[in-house]
Design a protein around this motif. Structure first.
Motif, PDB file in Angstrom:
ATOM      1  N   TRP A 115      31.273  36.245  54.271  1.00 14.26           N
ATOM      2  CA  TRP A 115      29.954  36.526  53.714  1.00 14.26           C
ATOM      3  C   TRP A 115      28.907  35.568  54.270  1.00 14.26           C
ATOM      4  CZ3 TRP A 115      27.448  33.793  49.391  1.00 14.26           C
ATOM      5  CH2 TRP A 115      26.251  34.389  49.022  1.00 14.26           C
ATOM      6  N   SER A 162      40.417  39.739  53.059  1.00 10.98           N
ATOM      7  CA  SER A 162      40.297  38.627  52.110  1.00 10.98           C
ATOM      8  C   SER A 162      40.359  39.126  50.666  1.00 10.98           C
ATOM      9  CB  SER A 162      38.991  37.868  52.340  1.00 10.98           C
ATOM     10  OG  SER A 162      38.985  37.272  53.606  1.00 10.98           O
ATOM     11  N   ALA A 163      39.727  40.245  50.387  1.00 13.05           N
ATOM     12  CA  ALA A 163      39.788  40.814  49.040  1.00 13.05           C
ATOM     13  C   ALA A 163      41.207  41.262  48.705  1.00 13.05           C
ATOM     14  CB  ALA A 163      38.817  41.985  48.920  1.00 13.05           C
ATOM     15  N   GLY A 164      41.909  41.800  49.688  1.00 16.43           N
ATOM     16  CA  GLY A 164      43.304  42.179  49.471  1.00 16.43           C
ATOM     17  C   GLY A 164      44.178  40.974  49.168  1.00 16.43           C
ATOM     18  N   LEU A 198      36.610  35.259  51.701  1.00 17.74           N
ATOM     19  CA  LEU A 198      35.422  36.030  51.319  1.00 17.74           C
ATOM     20  C   LEU A 198      34.145  35.234  51.550  1.00 17.74           C
ATOM     21  CD1 LEU A 198      36.575  37.771  48.025  1.00 17.74           C
ATOM     22  CD2 LEU A 198      35.896  38.884  50.148  1.00 17.74           C
ATOM     23  N   VAL A 220      36.228  40.842  55.106  1.00 16.04           N
ATOM     24  CA  VAL A 220      36.019  40.933  53.660  1.00 16.04           C
ATOM     25  C   VAL A 220      37.121  41.784  53.023  1.00 16.04           C
ATOM     26  CG1 VAL A 220      34.485  41.892  51.900  1.00 16.04           C
ATOM     27  CG2 VAL A 220      33.562  40.465  53.710  1.00 16.04           C
ATOM     28  N   THR A 221      37.510  42.863  53.673  1.00 18.68           N
ATOM     29  CA  THR A 221      38.553  43.733  53.137  1.00 18.68           C
ATOM     30  C   THR A 221      39.895  43.017  53.045  1.00 18.68           C
ATOM     31  OG1 THR A 221      37.422  45.658  54.057  1.00 18.68           O
ATOM     32  CG2 THR A 221      39.733  45.939  53.446  1.00 18.68           C
ATOM     33  N   GLY A 232      41.987  33.782  49.491  1.00 21.20           N
ATOM     34  CA  GLY A 232      41.137  34.970  49.432  1.00 21.20           C
ATOM     35  C   GLY A 232      39.687  34.631  49.161  1.00 21.20           C
ATOM     36  N   VAL A 233      39.451  33.702  48.240  1.00 26.55           N
ATOM     37  CA  VAL A 233      38.079  33.295  47.924  1.00 26.55           C
ATOM     38  C   VAL A 233      37.437  32.595  49.119  1.00 26.55           C
ATOM     39  CG1 VAL A 233      36.708  31.730  46.485  1.00 26.55           C
ATOM     40  CG2 VAL A 233      38.420  33.196  45.443  1.00 26.55           C
ATOM     41  N   LEU A 287      43.139  38.169  47.868  1.00 26.22           N
ATOM     42  CA  LEU A 287      42.720  37.724  46.537  1.00 26.22           C
ATOM     43  C   LEU A 287      43.394  38.558  45.445  1.00 26.22           C
ATOM     44  CD1 LEU A 287      40.768  36.032  44.717  1.00 26.22           C
ATOM     45  CD2 LEU A 287      39.129  37.880  45.043  1.00 26.22           C
ATOM     46  N   LEU A 288      43.389  39.875  45.600  1.00 25.52           N
ATOM     47  CA  LEU A 288      44.021  40.744  44.610  1.00 25.52           C
ATOM     48  C   LEU A 288      45.530  40.544  44.553  1.00 25.52           C
ATOM     49  CD1 LEU A 288      41.984  44.021  45.154  1.00 25.52           C
ATOM     50  CD2 LEU A 288      41.840  42.424  43.240  1.00 25.52           C
TER      51      LEU A 288
END
Length: 74
Positions: free
Chosen positions: A24, A58-60, A20, A55-56, A16-17, A62-63
């Motif tokens: 980015w 990848s953030a998912g 992101l 980004v969405t 995930g990191v 990560l979470l």
């Protein structure tokens, strides 16, 4: 078994990191190459949906990894 689950969560956090950072840094507006485009407005308009989706997701990921790492073993 608990150690393997935490390792899987850590791998998801890492993925995930990295995702992101990738989306980015490759964004035409906020990324590292934002000054190299001939027409930055067109580049921004063409890339915003891909950046947003990347980004969405990848953030998912990560979470999800954080959630897997912090839950108690059953």
């Amino acid at each position: 078994m608990d150690r393997e689950i935490r390792k899987s969560g850590l791998n998801l956090v890492l993925a995930g990191v990295i995702g992101l950072l990738f989306f980015w840094l490759t964004d035409p507006v906020y990324g590292i190459g934002h000054k190299t485009f001939d027409n930055p407005v067109d580049a921004m308009n063409e890339a915003w949906i891909g950046t947003l989706a990347g980004v969405t997701v990848s953030a998912g990921i990560l979470l999800l990894g954080i959630w897997i790492m912090t839950r108690r073993p059953t």
